[in-house]
Design a protein around this motif. Structure first.
Motif, PDB file in Angstrom:
ATOM      1  N   SER A 156     -10.811   6.652  -0.190  1.00  0.00           N
ATOM      2  CA  SER A 156     -10.307   6.258  -1.508  1.00  0.00           C
ATOM      3  C   SER A 156      -9.258   5.172  -1.358  1.00  0.00           C
ATOM      4  O   SER A 156      -8.389   5.259  -0.487  1.00  0.00           O
ATOM      5  CB  SER A 156      -9.696   7.466  -2.218  1.00  0.00           C
ATOM      6  OG  SER A 156     -10.641   8.507  -2.370  1.00  0.00           O
ATOM      7  N   VAL A 157      -9.343   4.160  -2.192  1.00  0.00           N
ATOM      8  CA  VAL A 157      -8.349   3.086  -2.230  1.00  0.00           C
ATOM      9  C   VAL A 157      -7.380   3.381  -3.366  1.00  0.00           C
ATOM     10  O   VAL A 157      -7.783   3.451  -4.530  1.00  0.00           O
ATOM     11  CB  VAL A 157      -9.010   1.713  -2.431  1.00  0.00           C
ATOM     12  CG1 VAL A 157      -7.953   0.622  -2.508  1.00  0.00           C
ATOM     13  CG2 VAL A 157      -9.994   1.424  -1.307  1.00  0.00           C
ATOM     14  N   LEU A 158      -6.119   3.587  -3.041  1.00  0.00           N
ATOM     15  CA  LEU A 158      -5.099   3.937  -4.021  1.00  0.00           C
ATOM     16  C   LEU A 158      -4.158   2.751  -4.214  1.00  0.00           C
ATOM     17  O   LEU A 158      -3.585   2.242  -3.252  1.00  0.00           O
ATOM     18  CB  LEU A 158      -4.313   5.163  -3.553  1.00  0.00           C
ATOM     19  CG  LEU A 158      -5.156   6.406  -3.188  1.00  0.00           C
ATOM     20  CD1 LEU A 158      -4.245   7.549  -2.748  1.00  0.00           C
ATOM     21  CD2 LEU A 158      -6.048   6.818  -4.340  1.00  0.00           C
ATOM     22  N   VAL A 159      -4.019   2.316  -5.446  1.00  0.00           N
ATOM     23  CA  VAL A 159      -3.224   1.135  -5.768  1.00  0.00           C
ATOM     24  C   VAL A 159      -2.121   1.521  -6.743  1.00  0.00           C
ATOM     25  O   VAL A 159      -2.383   2.127  -7.786  1.00  0.00           O
ATOM     26  CB  VAL A 159      -4.107   0.026  -6.387  1.00  0.00           C
ATOM     27  CG1 VAL A 159      -3.267  -1.217  -6.671  1.00  0.00           C
ATOM     28  CG2 VAL A 159      -5.284  -0.302  -5.474  1.00  0.00           C
ATOM     29  N   ASN A 160      -0.898   1.182  -6.399  1.00  0.00           N
ATOM     30  CA  ASN A 160       0.243   1.459  -7.275  1.00  0.00           C
ATOM     31  C   ASN A 160       0.946   0.159  -7.629  1.00  0.00           C
ATOM     32  O   ASN A 160       1.220  -0.661  -6.745  1.00  0.00           O
ATOM     33  CB  ASN A 160       1.242   2.393  -6.562  1.00  0.00           C
ATOM     34  CG  ASN A 160       2.136   3.114  -7.551  1.00  0.00           C
ATOM     35  OD1 ASN A 160       1.669   3.634  -8.548  1.00  0.00           O
ATOM     36  ND2 ASN A 160       3.420   3.171  -7.263  1.00  0.00           N
ATOM     37  N   PRO A 161       1.219  -0.071  -8.915  1.00  0.00           N
ATOM     38  CA  PRO A 161       1.904  -1.312  -9.300  1.00  0.00           C
ATOM     39  C   PRO A 161       3.353  -1.319  -8.848  1.00  0.00           C
ATOM     40  O   PRO A 161       3.976  -0.264  -8.672  1.00  0.00           O
ATOM     41  CB  PRO A 161       1.800  -1.299 -10.831  1.00  0.00           C
ATOM     42  CG  PRO A 161       1.665   0.135 -11.193  1.00  0.00           C
ATOM     43  CD  PRO A 161       0.890   0.766 -10.076  1.00  0.00           C
ATOM     44  N   VAL A 162       3.875  -2.512  -8.651  1.00  0.00           N
ATOM     45  CA  VAL A 162       5.289  -2.682  -8.331  1.00  0.00           C
ATOM     46  C   VAL A 162       5.997  -3.079  -9.615  1.00  0.00           C
ATOM     47  O   VAL A 162       5.688  -4.105 -10.222  1.00  0.00           O
ATOM     48  CB  VAL A 162       5.480  -3.762  -7.243  1.00  0.00           C
ATOM     49  CG1 VAL A 162       6.966  -4.023  -7.013  1.00  0.00           C
ATOM     50  CG2 VAL A 162       4.813  -3.320  -5.943  1.00  0.00           C
ATOM     51  N   PHE A 163       6.929  -2.249 -10.037  1.00  0.00           N
ATOM     52  CA  PHE A 163       7.618  -2.468 -11.300  1.00  0.00           C
ATOM     53  C   PHE A 163       8.809  -3.411 -11.117  1.00  0.00           C
ATOM     54  O   PHE A 163       9.156  -3.789 -10.000  1.00  0.00           O
ATOM     55  CB  PHE A 163       8.093  -1.130 -11.875  1.00  0.00           C
ATOM     56  CG  PHE A 163       6.995  -0.091 -11.963  1.00  0.00           C
ATOM     57  CD1 PHE A 163       5.799  -0.386 -12.593  1.00  0.00           C
ATOM     58  CD2 PHE A 163       7.155   1.154 -11.389  1.00  0.00           C
ATOM     59  CE1 PHE A 163       4.780   0.550 -12.668  1.00  0.00           C
ATOM     60  CE2 PHE A 163       6.149   2.109 -11.452  1.00  0.00           C
ATOM     61  CZ  PHE A 163       4.953   1.809 -12.094  1.00  0.00           C
ATOM     62  N   ALA A 164       9.437  -3.759 -12.245  1.00  0.00           N
ATOM     63  CA  ALA A 164      10.616  -4.628 -12.199  1.00  0.00           C
ATOM     64  C   ALA A 164      11.886  -3.822 -11.946  1.00  0.00           C
ATOM     65  O   ALA A 164      12.967  -4.391 -11.857  1.00  0.00           O
ATOM     66  CB  ALA A 164      10.739  -5.412 -13.510  1.00  0.00           C
ATOM     67  N   HIS A 165      11.766  -2.509 -11.857  1.00  0.00           N
ATOM     68  CA  HIS A 165      12.918  -1.660 -11.549  1.00  0.00           C
ATOM     69  C   HIS A 165      12.692  -0.951 -10.222  1.00  0.00           C
ATOM     70  O   HIS A 165      11.563  -0.778  -9.781  1.00  0.00           O
ATOM     71  CB  HIS A 165      13.123  -0.615 -12.655  1.00  0.00           C
ATOM     72  CG  HIS A 165      11.964   0.332 -12.801  1.00  0.00           C
ATOM     73  ND1 HIS A 165      10.931   0.114 -13.694  1.00  0.00           N
ATOM     74  CD2 HIS A 165      11.654   1.493 -12.161  1.00  0.00           C
ATOM     75  CE1 HIS A 165      10.046   1.108 -13.599  1.00  0.00           C
ATOM     76  NE2 HIS A 165      10.459   1.946 -12.678  1.00  0.00           N
TER      77      HIS A 165
END
Length: 391
Positions: A156-165
């Motif tokens: 499984s490829v798990l992708v998490n966004p990088v937030f501005a905080h």
């Protein structure tokens, strides 16, 4: 169509033509082209040519990885001191197959694969494998129907966004940066029996694209400045711990999501504006993926103990903040669907996918030490090591 000639890639002569083919193939990365990197030691490239026009290419490399494990005993009849040791094999990896869109369905891809496999055999590879999207029917059909590959693993490829905080890292967890030599000891002693573990893990950890390896321990165990070293740590470890290494894929190539509507782009931008203006709210803002962006890749994720998931979550928060400082927009990792630690990895389902299909073929007899038989017929293990050099 003229005669298709498959030959060795010549950098000075072919570079611009090959980059042009990469750009017109919908799966090609933007920005820096990873085709010419030497991260995997000595990758090779073959090109398909009609006249003076390059219409396709393929890359490949060979490395030694763990394909199983066996028990090793100190003495012929000593069972009490038996321990698991890795069984290694030489495996070839097809890094990228490209064929110009207007030249497809003409057997060019098959010809490139066959030529690459011949090189693999000549150089002692026992297996060959490749990775593709599960819904890439043309690629799957080529390798499974025409080239004799079997569907092997579906990580499984798990992708998490990088937030501005910045993400909060639990005060009950201490993050310790490890030197490459200390990280190597931990990996070899605890995770070398993981499927696809690279025998040259030292080369990966010392690569300039590895930003570091980080160990998470309970805050009362030790501080970073009092880290006892891997030998003392492993002789008396805390009740729970985890570690992960970070690879800077941003320095190799960039990606871009295309085809999004103006409404979706506007909503995504609005979420980022609000997040930057009100960082204390910790809103889950959507990163700008509609222009070229880079990402960090987490590899070598492992851990032990009843609170290993808590340690993994703290590491992911730490890696998020590192990615934010480096200007990356997402953090990516790839794990076995059986991996128990995956439940501690934050990710967005809309950006992730459950099955990244790996197909494998046996090229010859398995000469690995302590043979495990035909690896292509083995059952999936709980964990898998995804080499960041192949991402």
């Amino acid at each position: 169509m003229g005669e298709v000639v498959v030959r060795e890639f010549e950098p000075n002569k072919d570079r611009e033509k090959v980059e042009a083919v990469e750009r017109i193939c919908e799966v090609g990365p933007r920005g820096k082209i990873s085709l010419f990197t030497d991260m995997l030691g000595d990758p090779i490239c073959r090109v398909a040519e009609i006249g003076e026009e390059i219409v396709g290419m393929i890359r490949g490399c060979i490395k030694t990885v763990t394909c199983g494990k066996r028990l090793s005993r100190n003495g012929k009849h000593n069972k009490t001191n038996a321990k698991e040791v890795p069984v290694y094999t030489r495996v070839a990896y097809i890094l990228g197959l490209r064929v110009s869109p207007d030249q497809r369905r003409m057997g060019i891809g098959l010809k490139l694969v066959k030529r690459m496999e011949a090189w693999f055999r000549e150089n002692g590879a026992e297996y060959s494998y490749m990775a593709t999207e599960n819904d890439n029917l043309a690629s799957v059909k080529l390798f499974t129907d025409k080239c004799g590959y079997s569907k092997f693993r579906t990580p499984s490829v798990l992708v998490n966004p990088v937030f501005a905080h910045r993400e909060r890292v639990s005060s009950k967890v201490t993050i310790i940066p490890l030197s490459p030599s200390h990280a190597e000891i931990l990996y070899r002693r605890r995770f070398s029996t993981t499927e696809f573990f690279p025998r040259d893990i030292d080369s990966v950890l010392n690569n300039k694209l590895t930003l570091g390896t980080f160990l998470a321990v309970p805050s009362g165990f030790c501080r970073a400045e009092t880290w006892p070293g891997p030998d003392l740590f492993l002789s008396d470890p805390p009740h729970s711990w985890a570690l992960v290494s970070v690879w800077n894929s941003k320095e190799v190539f960039t990606l871009e999501v295309q085809g999004a509507s103006r409404v979706k782009r506007t909503l995504a931008k609005t979420s980022r504006v609000v997040d930057r203006a009100l960082p204390w709210l910790r809103l889950p803002s959507f990163p700008d993926l509609f222009s070229p962006f880079g990402f960090h890749f987490m590899y070598g994720l492992g851990g032990e103990g009843p609170e290993a998931l808590k340690m993994v979550k703290a590491l992911c928060g730490f890696v998020h903040n590192l990615a934010m400082e480096k200007g990356c927009r997402v953090v990516v990792t790839e794990v076995s669907p059986n991996e128990p630690l995956r439940f501690g990895i934050p990710h967005w389902k809309m950006l992730s996918w459950d099955e990244d299909l790996w197909c494998m073929k046996r090229l010859g007899e398995d000469y690995s030490d302590g043979s495990v038989g035909d690896w292509t017929k083995s059952q999936p293990a709980m964990s898998i090591f995804v080499d960041p050099r192949e991402v």
